[in-house]
Design an enzyme around this catalytic site. Structure first.
Site, short mmCIF file in Angstrom:
data_model
loop_
_atom_site.label_atom_id
_atom_site.label_comp_id
_atom_site.label_asym_id
_atom_site.label_seq_id
_atom_site.Cartn_x
_atom_site.Cartn_y
_atom_site.Cartn_z
N ASP A 93 -24.50 -17.92 -32.34
CA ASP A 93 -23.95 -18.97 -31.48
C ASP A 93 -25.01 -20.06 -31.33
OD1 ASP A 93 -25.80 -17.94 -29.74
OD2 ASP A 93 -24.35 -17.16 -28.32
N ASP A 266 -16.11 -11.61 -30.03
CA ASP A 266 -17.41 -11.03 -29.70
C ASP A 266 -17.51 -10.91 -28.19
OD1 ASP A 266 -19.84 -12.92 -28.44
OD2 ASP A 266 -18.10 -14.03 -29.17
N CYS A 304 -10.73 10.08 -30.01
CA CYS A 304 -11.81 9.36 -30.68
C CYS A 304 -12.59 10.27 -31.62
CB CYS A 304 -12.75 8.74 -29.64
SG CYS A 304 -14.13 7.80 -30.35
N CYS A 306 -15.72 9.33 -32.88
CA CYS A 306 -17.10 8.86 -32.95
C CYS A 306 -18.07 10.03 -32.82
CB CYS A 306 -17.38 7.81 -31.87
SG CYS A 306 -17.65 8.49 -30.21
N CYS A 309 -18.10 11.67 -29.30
CA CYS A 309 -16.91 12.47 -28.96
C CYS A 309 -16.80 13.73 -29.82
CB CYS A 309 -15.65 11.62 -29.10
SG CYS A 309 -15.49 10.37 -27.80
N HIS A 335 -20.04 5.20 -28.62
CA HIS A 335 -18.60 5.39 -28.39
C HIS A 335 -17.88 4.06 -28.22
CE1 HIS A 335 -14.77 6.79 -26.84
NE2 HIS A 335 -14.93 5.90 -25.88
#
Length: 369
Positions: A93, A266, A304, A306, A309, A335
């Site tokens: 940015d 974002d 989930c 991930c 998890c 996560h």
């Protein structure tokens, strides 16, 4: 090679679309969420971990990197990609929002913004030319035009003058930008006024940027007003170029943004709240530090896949937070980012199968804001 956008599929009933963005550091599918690596690192995450969860592009911050370690040092290191060992896409940015956030520490003029560092109080000046030069030195794939973020609320006269200045600054950024391997995106402003949003979009589209961001939203306004501004603004942007909604990262806002035709998002939200023990699930937020999870041996989210998890329980992660163990905030960060990146993939799949309307309805029916 610069940055090009490929439109793959449009939803037949909404503005939602699936695309593909080609950059000098790889191609990624859209819609996409970009993890925020403010100071050339996504907090608590390694580059390999981000790659494993499918991050194709991350965001870094011009304002912070300009202050330290300095864009000259990053350039000497071979550019931001080499400096942080990230070989996929990077968007920086312009620093406009950070300067806007400084409040009393900054002064805006036609030439640019004089501000004092939040680190040591030292005085600095950031102009459209300077912001562009810093980003060229950083070597990111996508850079943003320097803009003034209209605060909420703001009266029409202030918003008009600010928006007109943003257009003039965008022209100066374009005149300064010389790197063929970077794409400079314009930022549509206009506050919460449809006529100013129309004016800004028209002016910026006439400058023919390779992509466009919708800025000045998610700055404190009610969500229905943000969605109203999106509904009005996005159709004014070219269909064949990427569209980026700045600073949005909660699942409900991502769904609505995608529905209105946004490709890129974002936000620091998923990593920031993770460090406070808050995680995202399909039904809403879960604060794992709460006492009710002390003996809860389920994963953070049953749906989930991930690393957190698959391997650890709510009870264990709560224990880590209660004992101030760094591993706890790493697990919640893993996560949250995995959740959002996977969520974006699910939306893309729904668009490709032309069932996005059903996907949105099913999600919102179970999501508690």
């Amino acid at each position: 090679m610069s940055v090009t956008y490929e439109l793959v599929k449009k939803c037949s009933k909404t503005g939602a679309r699936a695309g593909r963005l080609h950059t000098p550091h790889g191609t990624f599918d859209t819609p996409i969420f970009m993890p925020v690596g403010t100071q050339a690192t996504v907090k608590a995450m390694s580059p390999d971990e981000l790659k494993d969860m499918g991050a194709g592009i991350i965001l870094s911050n011009t304002y912070h990197l300009y202050l330290r370690p300095g864009h000259e040092l990053v350039a000497e290191a071979g550019g931001l990609h080499k400096f942080m060992n990230w070989d996929r896409g990077i968007l920086t940015d312009s620093g406009g929002f950070q300067v806007f956030s400084l409040g009393a520490l900054r002064k805006i003029t036609e030439e640019g913004v004089t501000f004092r560092s939040h680190i040591d109080g030292s005085k600095h000046f950031l102009s459209p030319e300077k912001a562009t030069e810093v980003q060229m030195a950083l070597g990111s794939d996508i850079i943003m035009a320097f803009d003034e973020c209209v605060p909420y609320p703001a009266d029409h006269d202030y918003a008009r003058k600010s928006t007109e200045r943003t257009t003039r600054w965008a022209e100066r950024c374009k005149e300064t930008h010389t790197r063929a391997d970077q794409a400079l995106f314009g930022i549509v402003q206009g506050g919460m006024y449809k006529d100013l949003r129309s004016m800004s979009a028209k002016d910026l589209v006439s400058l023919d940027f390779p992509g466009y961001a919708v800025g000045g939203l998610s700055v404190g306004e009610p969500k229905p007003l943000m969605y109203e501004m999106l509904e009005h603004t996005v159709p004014l942007l070219p269909e064949g170029k990427p569209r980026y909604l700045m600073g949005v990262g909660t699942p409900d806002c991502l769904v609505e943004g995608v529905m209105h035709g946004i490709d890129m998002f974002d936000c620091v939200f998923p990593t920031r709240v993770a460090r406070n023990g808050t995680v995202m699930t399909r039904s809403g937020r879960l604060v794992v530090k709460n006492a009710e999870y002390a003996k809860d041996f389920r994963p953070l989210d049953d749906t989930c896949s991930c690393y957190a998890c698959r391997n650890f329980s709510r009870a264990y992660i709560r224990h880590l937070f209660k004992t101030d163990e760094i591993f706890g905030l790493r697990l919640t960060t893993i996560h949250n980012l995995h959740f959002l990146l996977n969520f974006m993939r699910e939306m893309r799949k729904a668009i490709l199968e032309d069932r996005f309307v059903d996907f949105r309805q099913e999600f919102l029916a179970q999501f508690i804001r």
